[in-house]
Design an enzyme around this catalytic site. Structure first.
Site, PDB file in Angstrom:
ATOM      1  N   ARG A  47       6.974 -14.815  10.391  1.00 20.14           N
ATOM      2  CA  ARG A  47       5.599 -14.350  10.267  1.00 20.14           C
ATOM      3  C   ARG A  47       5.320 -13.611   8.963  1.00 20.14           C
ATOM      4  O   ARG A  47       4.224 -13.711   8.409  1.00 20.14           O
ATOM      5  CB  ARG A  47       5.224 -13.493  11.477  1.00 20.14           C
ATOM      6  CG  ARG A  47       6.205 -12.385  11.869  1.00 20.14           C
ATOM      7  CD  ARG A  47       5.860 -11.902  13.272  1.00 20.14           C
ATOM      8  NE  ARG A  47       6.612 -10.733  13.739  1.00 20.14           N
ATOM      9  CZ  ARG A  47       7.828 -10.799  14.260  1.00 20.14           C
ATOM     10  NH1 ARG A  47       8.466 -11.955  14.347  1.00 20.14           N
ATOM     11  NH2 ARG A  47       8.426  -9.703  14.687  1.00 20.14           N
ATOM     12  N   TYR A  50       9.477  19.520  -7.362  1.00 20.53           N
ATOM     13  CA  TYR A  50       9.303  18.095  -7.093  1.00 20.53           C
ATOM     14  C   TYR A  50      10.600  17.497  -6.570  1.00 20.53           C
ATOM     15  O   TYR A  50      10.633  16.843  -5.530  1.00 20.53           O
ATOM     16  CB  TYR A  50       8.873  17.410  -8.387  1.00 20.53           C
ATOM     17  CG  TYR A  50       8.772  15.915  -8.304  1.00 20.53           C
ATOM     18  CD1 TYR A  50       7.676  15.315  -7.700  1.00 20.53           C
ATOM     19  CD2 TYR A  50       9.771  15.096  -8.819  1.00 20.53           C
ATOM     20  CE1 TYR A  50       7.574  13.936  -7.631  1.00 20.53           C
ATOM     21  CE2 TYR A  50       9.684  13.722  -8.746  1.00 20.53           C
ATOM     22  CZ  TYR A  50       8.583  13.148  -8.153  1.00 20.53           C
ATOM     23  OH  TYR A  50       8.501  11.777  -8.082  1.00 20.53           O
ATOM     24  N   GLY A 102      16.565  25.702 -13.770  1.00 24.08           N
ATOM     25  CA  GLY A 102      15.691  25.194 -14.819  1.00 24.08           C
ATOM     26  C   GLY A 102      14.493  26.078 -15.045  1.00 24.08           C
ATOM     27  O   GLY A 102      14.118  26.878 -14.189  1.00 24.08           O
ATOM     28  N   GLU A 126      12.348  -6.995  11.821  1.00 21.47           N
ATOM     29  CA  GLU A 126      11.887  -6.081  12.862  1.00 21.47           C
ATOM     30  C   GLU A 126      13.069  -5.524  13.673  1.00 21.47           C
ATOM     31  O   GLU A 126      14.140  -6.127  13.716  1.00 21.47           O
ATOM     32  CB  GLU A 126      10.899  -6.829  13.783  1.00 21.47           C
ATOM     33  CG  GLU A 126      10.317  -6.033  14.932  1.00 21.47           C
ATOM     34  CD  GLU A 126       9.542  -4.782  14.525  1.00 21.47           C
ATOM     35  OE1 GLU A 126      10.026  -4.058  13.639  1.00 21.47           O
ATOM     36  OE2 GLU A 126       8.475  -4.524  15.110  1.00 21.47           O
ATOM     37  N   ARG A 167      12.012  40.778  -7.803  1.00 19.95           N
ATOM     38  CA  ARG A 167      12.431  39.381  -7.800  1.00 19.95           C
ATOM     39  C   ARG A 167      13.834  39.234  -7.228  1.00 19.95           C
ATOM     40  O   ARG A 167      14.130  38.291  -6.510  1.00 19.95           O
ATOM     41  CB  ARG A 167      12.346  38.810  -9.210  1.00 19.95           C
ATOM     42  CG  ARG A 167      10.894  38.482  -9.590  1.00 19.95           C
ATOM     43  CD  ARG A 167      10.697  38.352 -11.070  1.00 19.95           C
ATOM     44  NE  ARG A 167      11.484  37.286 -11.649  1.00 19.95           N
ATOM     45  CZ  ARG A 167      11.798  37.217 -12.934  1.00 19.95           C
ATOM     46  NH1 ARG A 167      11.401  38.152 -13.763  1.00 19.95           N
ATOM     47  NH2 ARG A 167      12.516  36.220 -13.393  1.00 19.95           N
ATOM     48  N   HIS A 191       7.123  -5.143   9.442  1.00 21.00           N
ATOM     49  CA  HIS A 191       6.849  -5.174  10.875  1.00 21.00           C
ATOM     50  C   HIS A 191       6.524  -3.765  11.361  1.00 21.00           C
ATOM     51  O   HIS A 191       6.777  -2.796  10.667  1.00 21.00           O
ATOM     52  CB  HIS A 191       8.072  -5.713  11.605  1.00 21.00           C
ATOM     53  CG  HIS A 191       8.499  -7.056  11.114  1.00 21.00           C
ATOM     54  ND1 HIS A 191       8.074  -8.219  11.671  1.00 21.00           N
ATOM     55  CD2 HIS A 191       9.300  -7.408  10.083  1.00 21.00           C
ATOM     56  CE1 HIS A 191       8.592  -9.240  11.020  1.00 21.00           C
ATOM     57  NE2 HIS A 191       9.351  -8.777  10.045  1.00 21.00           N
ATOM     58  N   ARG A 219       1.752  -4.988   7.616  1.00 20.70           N
ATOM     59  CA  ARG A 219       2.501  -5.827   8.532  1.00 20.70           C
ATOM     60  C   ARG A 219       2.105  -7.280   8.281  1.00 20.70           C
ATOM     61  O   ARG A 219       1.115  -7.557   7.607  1.00 20.70           O
ATOM     62  CB  ARG A 219       2.195  -5.431   9.973  1.00 20.70           C
ATOM     63  CG  ARG A 219       2.783  -4.083  10.353  1.00 20.70           C
ATOM     64  CD  ARG A 219       2.236  -3.604  11.671  1.00 20.70           C
ATOM     65  NE  ARG A 219       2.638  -4.490  12.765  1.00 20.70           N
ATOM     66  CZ  ARG A 219       2.133  -4.409  13.994  1.00 20.70           C
ATOM     67  NH1 ARG A 219       1.225  -3.520  14.274  1.00 20.70           N
ATOM     68  NH2 ARG A 219       2.549  -5.231  14.932  1.00 20.70           N
ATOM     69  N   HIS A 220       2.896  -8.188   8.801  1.00 20.61           N
ATOM     70  CA  HIS A 220       2.537  -9.610   8.790  1.00 20.61           C
ATOM     71  C   HIS A 220       1.178  -9.788   9.463  1.00 20.61           C
ATOM     72  O   HIS A 220       0.696  -8.903  10.164  1.00 20.61           O
ATOM     73  CB  HIS A 220       3.590 -10.369   9.583  1.00 20.61           C
ATOM     74  CG  HIS A 220       3.829  -9.762  10.938  1.00 20.61           C
ATOM     75  ND1 HIS A 220       3.029 -10.046  12.030  1.00 20.61           N
ATOM     76  CD2 HIS A 220       4.711  -8.839  11.355  1.00 20.61           C
ATOM     77  CE1 HIS A 220       3.430  -9.340  13.058  1.00 20.61           C
ATOM     78  NE2 HIS A 220       4.450  -8.585  12.679  1.00 20.61           N
ATOM     79  N   ASN A 236       2.134 -11.505  19.167  1.00 21.71           N
ATOM     80  CA  ASN A 236       1.231 -10.350  19.228  1.00 21.71           C
ATOM     81  C   ASN A 236       0.101 -10.636  20.203  1.00 21.71           C
ATOM     82  O   ASN A 236      -0.251  -9.803  21.025  1.00 21.71           O
ATOM     83  CB  ASN A 236       0.620 -10.064  17.852  1.00 21.71           C
ATOM     84  CG  ASN A 236       1.614  -9.495  16.857  1.00 21.71           C
ATOM     85  OD1 ASN A 236       1.516  -9.732  15.670  1.00 21.71           O
ATOM     86  ND2 ASN A 236       2.596  -8.744  17.350  1.00 21.71           N
TER      87      ASN A 236
END
Lengths: 528, 624
Positions: free
Chosen positions: A307, A54, A46, A327, A103, A392, A257-258, A264
């Site tokens: 959660r 990109y 291109g 999770e 080139r 999670h 996250r929750h 936890n």
């Protein structure tokens, strides 16, 4: 830069280790790549400013993430090295013989590097990012590919919308090292002339006659239309599917996250517990956050664990539950504290520290399994506009690793604290990260890489939850990522002791933001 | 970490352990249970235990009718208070064993963390494949789970003032928001509005093939889809087909009838998508004129449907002739004529369309969403894919091919756990299973299949089977057997004993039922989607898999509904050869002559949750 140095050195180590493995040639790396029998070279086609780089970078990031070792070879980097100072578009005129010679020379050197990468370094896919606008050049590449027994897949980007092109030039090319500290208009002018230089000799892929036997995808007007010809194998079909799903509309992805859960608080992993009082507070704060940022038509996704759903319920907006966002399944270690795991399964615990990415909990999953499970989520995230994913720790690490292009070694140690929202916005060739701490306290659930352990010293991990004979493909370590500006030519194999402090440093920085994007542009090339 | 003070033999058969449950309690223990059950313990105490106890263990040990009963009234099902004092805090800091005399034999009662660990370890076959849990471990597990469920019956009072936010659907194990006893139903679906897929192309370009295949795929992945073939409407309306004259553009009556048929088909499409809950309708007709496509687009716009065109273009006369011979000669239109006549008539029929054919155009139709398939998948043109379902459709259409091939499906050889009548697990092959693997090798050699690829799961029994074949194979984690969660390695009798409600729920809707901590058939289908996609891409493949997996794969190829799927018969030691023919799939079943146990359990007549044990076990196949 230091981290890339470490990476490339380490990969050389592991590559050498692999070469001694007799099965290495049969079964390279992980799940997604076993369908490809021979390495593939992806060749971009291109005019300048058509989004080739990109697409190359994005595709490379995706393929590396799903476990197919892939690397970009950007011809512009080689050219800039050969001709240190860029003067003007004159260099790109097709009648500038000396420049043409340079080139072509650059292309040949790049192709040599491709060959080394695919045949010696264990790469599966090389993305050759150059304009490749002439049949002559493409025939040269095809001859090269045939000689080495690779497969080739062309990706042509055609775009005639002047607005899209101008936007691309402004966003990416103005910051190009070819134009140091110059005025904007002059850059635009010079660049448009440069495009004109290529237009003179541009021969589009001809699906009806000359190129009808080639495997290619033509991306027309930034994904509005696609022409797909002769897809040969699994990986090509995967690439086509991916390219058809990415878009360039500006959108942001919010990951969090929750709220803090009872588990936890107790320091237990896994399970399906409820939110703690502070977790509920976070859910409120999240609601305010969404209101504040005026996130209209925001889609909210949760897992099917309580959660995350509780957190989403507080937001008062519709949301979707995805089982695949659940999770990581810790198998027998579900709902244990790390101390308990250490006491009950000391051996497992040590194995996990040696190679956290590949380690699979007995009766559970590994991070590698998780990445495979999350692939449809990534595909859908690429398709969507603004999305908030309430997930999670392990899941967020995997998603984040995709957006920030992190390798298998860093992925399981990325910092994803509770009560913190990450906003990811695609910019230029990378992703900008903004971190919002919502000011509700929470326990820390991050367990750092144990000190003094070099993950690469580990022997291969043998899965124990399922009988795996020697031919299993997923035991070989996933090679390092090479995409997004890593330098393949840096000094080989630094000593582990030299690397240690850097590794520690790298744990500190979660969000490098866009800094890895620019690195390629400024990196020096010492090959010539 | 094995308990040094465990007095019992690790080889104790688990059934003995189960048997020991009822009588295996001390008086003290019983009293304590009673005390707790009767609410004689303080509220604080219960809450405390509730908080600390739920974690650690796979919570679902305690699922029982009582649990669900309570849940519907807004109770906290997932909090399963634990009554035994040795558990209290024991999980956090393991205590030394406590010796408690039991009524039956002087065996040790273990702390919860200990038996929990061992049981889970057993479930995941950590160190010694084939190891069984010790009798005392089994007993503890059952005892506590039993205690918990008893406890829950009496606990409502305590928990009623906890406002519930979420409740778990007992069948699908999905958390649902819950307000004033009303459960909000949410359909998770990526398509916001229904999609109308419209085929475009001359006759014999494989439109019906694509339509049928796509419909089958979409239904299988759970998107309700129906195909509307205008040809069928025409045949319905015009019982006898004479000749191609009917299709001539200057046959006014013919044109009128055909138009009418299309209209009534579209009416049915509307009925299906807006009333009957369909998500995708495939409108299978030639739709060769821009005029006709415009009508359809207007219709879709009026009804709020999205339109996606699928055009098949093919110039290869060989492919067309082959298609005509394969499909059209069996067509009811050509019941009473020779194949030459039929072929000739059909070619004329194609010509009638050719004159007015306006293919989808890059410029004129640039705003339309479509895929153009050229020369049976050699090239594709894809324009303006707008949503998830269209992108799935495009990916699927780009992966299918029509090269003749066969897919061979079989299960692993008989495993040790099969013999014992236990589900799941990761056991090795029995001696008969190994015998089967040898027979399979001979079978493959006899068949002499070109470029056969072999896929297995990542479980020992399929890999052992494949190892015997002496050819390379691929392992797929996605092909692993359904995860039965807490029921892994149990006999149906044991499931009925410990989780009678789960067992009944499963019989009520086996497709959607998700095992506690495990999977449902519905989950399996999602997990197997990449396998199907890759099977579509490949040519000859042998898939060595498992019962539930094979049912899902088979359901895809044979277009079975979700009701039929979980009861498809996939016996051991039998290879199914699937060969795509015309619009369907030919199945040959090859029994390789090695005996094996039967693992198929039919749906029992009584699926009521209150059924008796005999009723529940009515259809369990015989085993050791």
């Amino acid at each position: 830069m230091s981290s890339t140095q470490r990476d490339s050195g380490a990969s050389t180590n592991s590559t050498e280790a692999k070469k001694t493995d007799p099965r290495w040639n049969e079964k390279k790396c992980s799940w997604a790549s076993y369908m490809t029998n021979s390495p593939t070279m992806i060749v971009m086609i291109g005019l300048p400013a058509r989004g080739k780089t990109y697409m190359s970078k994005k595709l490379t990031r995706y393929l590396n993430w799903i476990g197919v070792p892939t690397k970009v070879f950007n011809l512009g980097v080689y050219r800039r090295e050969a001709v240190r100072a860029y003067k003007s578009y004159d260099f790109f005129r097709h009648d500038n013989e000396e420049a043409m010679k340079i080139r072509k020379q650059c292309a040949l050197v790049a192709l040599q590097d491709v060959r080394v990468y695919l045949t010696e370094e264990g790469g599966q896919i090389a993305v050759f990012d150059a304009t490749n606008t002439t049949r002559e050049r493409r025939d040269l590449i095809q001859a090269f590919v045939k000689e080495n027994g690779f497969k080739v897949f062309f990706v042509e980007s055609v775009c005639d919308d002047p607005d899209v092109i101008a936007a691309n030039i402004l966003e990416v090319k103005v910051s190009s090292p070819d134009y140091p500290e110059k005025h904007r208009e002059r850059v635009m002018e010079d660049f448009l002339k440069r495009i004109e230089c290529y237009k003179v000799t541009y021969q589009l892929l001809d699906p009806d006659d000359y190129d009808k036997d080639l495997s290619f995808i033509k991306v027309i007007n930034v994904g509005q239309r696609f022409l797909v010809n002769r897809v040969q194998d699994y990986i090509q079909s995967k690439i086509v599917y991916y390219l058809m799903n990415i878009h360039v509309h500006s959108h942001s992805i919010y990951l969090c996250r929750h709220g803090e859960s009872n588990h936890n608080v107790e320091g237990r992993i896994g399970g399906d517990s409820e939110l703690s009082p502070r977790g509920k507070q976070f859910a409120h704060a999240l609601r305010d956050f969404i209101d504040e940022h005026k996130l209209s038509d925001l889609k909210v996704w949760t897992s099917q664990l309580r959660r995350t759903i509780q957190t989403a319920e507080e937001l008062g907006v519709p949301y979707e539950q995805w089982k695949i966002l659940n999770e990581i399944d810790a198998g027998v270690c579900e709902e244990m504290t790390y101390q308990m795991i250490q006491d009950s399964f000391p051996e497992e615990f040590a194995l996990r520290d040696q190679d956290k990415y590949h380690y699979r909990y007995p009766g559970g999953e590994s991070y590698q399994d998780l990445v495979q499970r999350l692939e449809p989520v990534i595909m859908e995230l690429e398709r969507q506009g603004n999305v908030l994913v309430i997930c999670h720790q392990a899941v967020m690490r995997c998603l984040l690793a995709y957006f920030l292009d992190k390798g298998a070694d860093d992925l399981p140690y990325m910092k994803c604290p509770l009560h913190t929202v990450l906003k990811l916005t695609p910019v230029a060739y990378g992703c900008k990260v903004e971190m919002f701490y919502l000011n509700v306290e929470a326990v820390n659930t991050h367990r750092d890489r144990p000190l003094g352990k070099n993950p690469r010293d580990s022997a291969l991990i043998h899965r124990r939850n399922s009988y795996t004979p020697l031919s299993s493909h997923d035991q070989v370590k996933r090679p390092r990522l090479y995409s997004a500006g890593n330098q393949p030519w840096l000094p080989l194999a630094p000593t582990p002791s030299a690397l240690m402090p850097e590794r520690l440093q790298s744990q500190e920085s979660l969000c490098e933001g866009i800094d890895f994007d620019g690195s390629e542009e400024t990196s020096g090339c010492v090959r010539f | 970490m094995r308990g040094s003070c465990r007095p019992n033999n690790p080889r104790d058969p688990p059934d003995r352990a189960t048997a020991g449950l009822a009588g295996g309690r001390s008086k003290q223990e019983h009293e304590r249970e009673q005390r707790l059950c009767n609410g004689e313990e303080t509220c604080e105490r219960l809450k405390l235990t509730a908080g600390t106890c739920q974690d650690g263990l796979r919570e679902s040990w305690c699922r029982s009718p009582a649990v669900y009963g309570r849940e519907l009234r807004g109770g906290v099902k997932e909090f399963s208070p634990c009554s035994s004092p040795e558990v209290e805090g024991g999980f956090m800091e393991p205590k030394p064993y406590q010796f408690e005399p039991l009524a039956q034999g002087a065996e040790t009662a273990m702390p919860e963390w200990q038996w929990r660990k061992e049981w889970v370890q057993f479930l995941s076959r950590k160190d010694l494949p084939g190891q069984k849990p010790t009798a005392s471990v089994c007993r503890e597990v059952l005892r506590v789970s039993d205690q918990r469920s008893k406890m829950l019956d009496n606990e409502d009072v305590l928990l009623e003032n906890h406002p519930r936010e979420l409740t778990q659907n007992p069948l699908k194990k999905i958390w649902m928001p819950h307000k004033n006893g009303h459960i909000a139903h949410r359909r998770v679906c990526m398509t916001n509005c229904p999609t109308l897929i419209v085929t475009v192309g001359l006759p014999a370009r494989g439109k019906t093939y694509i339509s049928k295949k796509l419909t089958r795929y979409l239904n299988w992945i759970g998107v309700p889809t129906k195909e509307f073939n205008v040809g069928d409407y025409r045949r319905e309306c015009l019982k006898i087909y004479k000749s191609f004259e009917f299709f001539r553009p200057d046959n006014e009556e013919g044109v009128k009838i055909r138009r009418q048929c299309a209209m009534s088909a579209l009416n049915d499409v509307r009925q299906y998508l807006s009333v009957e809950g369909g998500q995708v309708a495939v409108f299978d007709a030639t739709n060769t004129t821009r005029d006709r496509r415009g009508t359809i687009m207007k219709f879709a716009e009026q009804n709020g449907f999205k339109v996606f065109f699928v055009e098949s273009v093919c110039e290869d006369p060989e492919v067309i002739a082959q298609n005509i011979v394969q499909v059209k000669l069996g067509n009811p239109d050509y019941m009473n004529c020779s194949s030459e006549e039929a072929l000739e008539d059909f070619m004329e029929r194609i010509k009638c369309y050719e004159t007015s054919y306006q293919p989808l155009d890059e410029d004129l139709d640039s705003d339309v969403s479509y895929i153009k398939i050229m020369d049976v998948g050699r090239r594709y043109l894809v324009n303006r894919v707008v949503d998830h379902i269209q992108s799935r459709i495009v990916y699927y259409l780009m992966n299918i091919h029509i090269t003749p091939r066969s897919i061979y499906l079989c299960r692993h050889g008989e495993s040790d756990l099969n013999i014992k009548g236990r589900i799941g697990g990761d056991s090795g092959l029995s001696s008969r299973g190994k015998e089967f693997a040898k027979h399979l090798r001979n079978f493959l050699e006899e068949q002499n299949i070109k470029d056969l690829k072999i896929w297995t799961s990542q479980m020992k029994r399929t890999i052992q089977t494949a190892e015997c074949l002496g050819v390379p194979y691929e392992q797929w984690k996605s092909l692993n057997e359904i995860d039965a969660g807490v029921c892994e390695e149990m006999m149906y009798e044991e499931i009925q004993e410990h989780f009678p409600l789960e067992f009944a729920l499963r019989d009520q809707d086996k497709y959607r039922y998700r095992y506690p901590k495990g999977e449902s058939y519905e989950d399996l289908v999602q997990r197997l989607e990449p396998v199907i996609m890759e099977l579509e891409r490949q040519e000859n493949v042998l898939v060595i898999c498992h019962q539930a997996i094979m049912r899902c794969l088979l359901a895809y190829f044979l277009d079975k509904t979700s009701h039929e799927l979980p009861y498809l018969k996939c016996p051991l030691h039998t290879v199914l050869k699937l060969t795509p023919v015309a619009y369907g799939c030919k199945v040959e079943s090859v029994y390789l002559g090695v005996e094996s146990v039967n693992t198929h359990r039919d749906r029992p007549e009584n699926v009521n949750v209150q059924r008796s044990t005999e009723d529940a076990l009515q259809t369990v196949p015989a085993h050791l």
